[in-house]
Design an enzyme around this catalytic site. Structure first.
Site, short mmCIF file in Angstrom:
data_model
loop_
_atom_site.label_atom_id
_atom_site.label_comp_id
_atom_site.label_asym_id
_atom_site.label_seq_id
_atom_site.Cartn_x
_atom_site.Cartn_y
_atom_site.Cartn_z
N ASP A 50 0.85 -1.19 0.00
CA ASP A 50 0.00 0.00 0.00
C ASP A 50 0.89 1.25 0.00
O ASP A 50 1.79 1.38 0.83
CB ASP A 50 -0.86 -0.05 1.28
CG ASP A 50 -1.97 0.98 1.29
OD1 ASP A 50 -2.42 1.39 0.19
OD2 ASP A 50 -2.43 1.34 2.40
N HIS A 55 -9.16 4.69 -2.37
CA HIS A 55 -8.49 4.75 -1.06
C HIS A 55 -9.40 5.51 -0.10
O HIS A 55 -10.43 6.05 -0.49
CB HIS A 55 -7.15 5.48 -1.20
CG HIS A 55 -6.09 4.62 -1.80
ND1 HIS A 55 -4.98 4.22 -1.10
CD2 HIS A 55 -5.98 4.06 -3.02
CE1 HIS A 55 -4.24 3.45 -1.87
NE2 HIS A 55 -4.81 3.35 -3.05
N GLY A 56 -8.97 5.55 1.15
CA GLY A 56 -9.67 6.38 2.13
C GLY A 56 -11.15 6.07 2.26
O GLY A 56 -11.97 6.98 2.37
P1 13P Z 1 -9.00 4.75 5.50
O1 13P Z 1 -8.16 5.61 6.36
O2 13P Z 1 -10.25 5.44 5.09
O3 13P Z 1 -9.29 3.42 6.13
O4 13P Z 1 -8.19 4.45 4.15
C1 13P Z 1 -7.22 3.45 4.10
C2 13P Z 1 -6.42 3.48 2.84
O5 13P Z 1 -6.75 4.12 1.87
C3 13P Z 1 -5.19 2.68 2.81
O6 13P Z 1 -4.48 2.87 1.64
O1 G3H Z 2 -2.97 4.84 3.56
C1 G3H Z 2 -2.96 4.85 4.76
C2 G3H Z 2 -3.17 3.59 5.51
O2 G3H Z 2 -4.21 3.78 6.45
C3 G3H Z 2 -1.90 3.12 6.14
O3 G3H Z 2 -1.55 3.94 7.20
O4 G3H Z 2 0.85 4.46 6.79
O5 G3H Z 2 -0.16 4.64 9.08
O6 G3H Z 2 0.23 2.41 8.04
P1 G3H Z 2 -0.06 3.88 7.81
ZN ZN Z 3 -4.54 4.80 0.84
#
Ligand code: 13P
Ligand code: G3H
Ligand code: ZN
Length: 312
Positions: free
Chosen positions: A83, A214-215
């Site tokens: 990710d 995402h998000g």
């Molecule tokens: P959230 O913070 O909305 O769970 O999004 C996670 C995400 O996009 C990880 O890449």
């Molecule tokens: O994209 C964001 C994800 O919630 C991952 O968060 O970088 O704190 O592990 P992190």
């Molecule tokens: Zn993300």
């Protein structure tokens, strides 16, 4: 089943009008909660590790945990995804060490630089049987946009997507349509609304091509309340309405990223356990409650938001 790439899963999801959940992993209990739910509901699943997660747990542990989950649930197609890979080297390291999918996130760079970096990652990954997600547009938090013009500039520009996908050769594209990371996505008192019109236009320009959101946590208020009732302080935490995600999943969106909701579930379980049982000090007891919440949240997403149940 070995850990798989998302190619076939996305094809089926696109045609079937559902999306695959991409859940962030940081430790064993989270991996177990997610994969137990996926197995029970007969759903494919993407387990994704951020750079922060790889640093926290050590990537070797995460890969082995996912391999263990795959061995225990051989019927579940599991994708192991990086990710938000920040650069070519990070993506290469994951390609070389057991990941079946990587995201190169050069979305903060100028268009041509984003194209060049994403293309380089795609060439290396594809030569090693790994698929690639890239991103166009900026995911922003509630305070990031200072004006209507700035706000507009953050969304993915549909005029750019065909050129980007053609030039980079990536396998899926994350777009910005108003989601953002974390638990504070919208200003209190405003109506959360994704730009589903931009999504529709992107889908029109890229027929059959998998789009990623995402998000996409919805910040379930029942868990926020448990946290706050047990010593926490989360004020005005607001997420993406689930009906809007369901709508996105029924179209071109094949991958929906969820991390914050699992964090809330884990935290709610642990906080409540400590308040209910001040005499407990066995991590299996309180982490067990956190894990149960993770499983319940993932099960709910699979059934009621993603629509990926009974797809194995
Ligand atoms: P959230 O913070 O909305 O769970 O999004 C996670 C995400 O996009 C990880 O890449
Ligand atoms: O994209 C964001 C994800 O919630 C991952 O968060 O970088 O704190 O592990 P992190
Ligand atoms: Zn993300």
């Amino acid at each position: 089943m070995p850990i798989v790439t998302s190619t076939e899963l996305f094809k089926k999801a696109y045609d079937g009008g559902y999306a695959i959940g991409a859940f962030n992993i940081n430790n064993m209990e989270i991996v177990q909660g997610i994969t137990d739910a996926a197995a029970e509901l007969k759903s494919p699943v993407i387990l994704q590790a951020s750079q922060g997660a790889r640093k926290y747990a050590n990537s070797v542990y995460l890969v082995k945990l996912v391999e263990a989950a795959s061995e225990l649930h051989p019927e579940v197609p599991i994708v192991l995804h990086l990710d938000h890979g920040a650069d070519y080297e990070t993506c290469k390291d994951c390609v070389d060490n057991g990941f079946t999918s990587v995201m190169i996130d050069a979305s903060s760079k100028p268009f041509e630089e984003n194209v060049a970096t994403s293309k380089k990652v795609a060439e290396y990954a594809h030569a090693h049987g790994v698929v690639v997600e890239a991103e166009l547009g900026t995911l922003s938090g509630i305070e990031d946009a200072v004006s209507v013009e700035a706000d507009k500039a953050m969304y993915t520009d549909p005029d750019q997507v065909e050129e980007f996908v053609k030039k980079t050769g990536v396998d899926s594209l994350a777009i910005a349509i108003g989601t953002s990371h974390g638990a504070y996505k919208f200003k209190p008192g405003t109506k959360p609304q994704l730009r589903l019109d931009i999504l529709a236009e992107v889908a029109r320009r890229l027929p059959g091509f998998p789009i990623v959101l995402h998000g996409s946590s919805s910040v379930p208020q029942e868990y926020v309340q448990i946290i706050n009732a047990n010593g926490g302080k989360l004020v005005d935490a607001i997420g993406v309405p689930e009906d809007q995600l369901r709508q996105a999943a029924s179209g071109a969106v094949c991958k929906i990223n969820i991390d914050s909701d699992l964090r809330l579930g884990m935290t709610a379980g642990i906080r409540k356990h400590f308040i209910d049982h001040p005499d407990h000090f066995d991590p299996r007891q309180y982490l067990g409650d956190g894990r149960a919440n993770v499983k319940a949240i993932v099960a709910h997403k699979i059934k009621d938001v993603l629509g990926s149940d009974n797809k194995i």
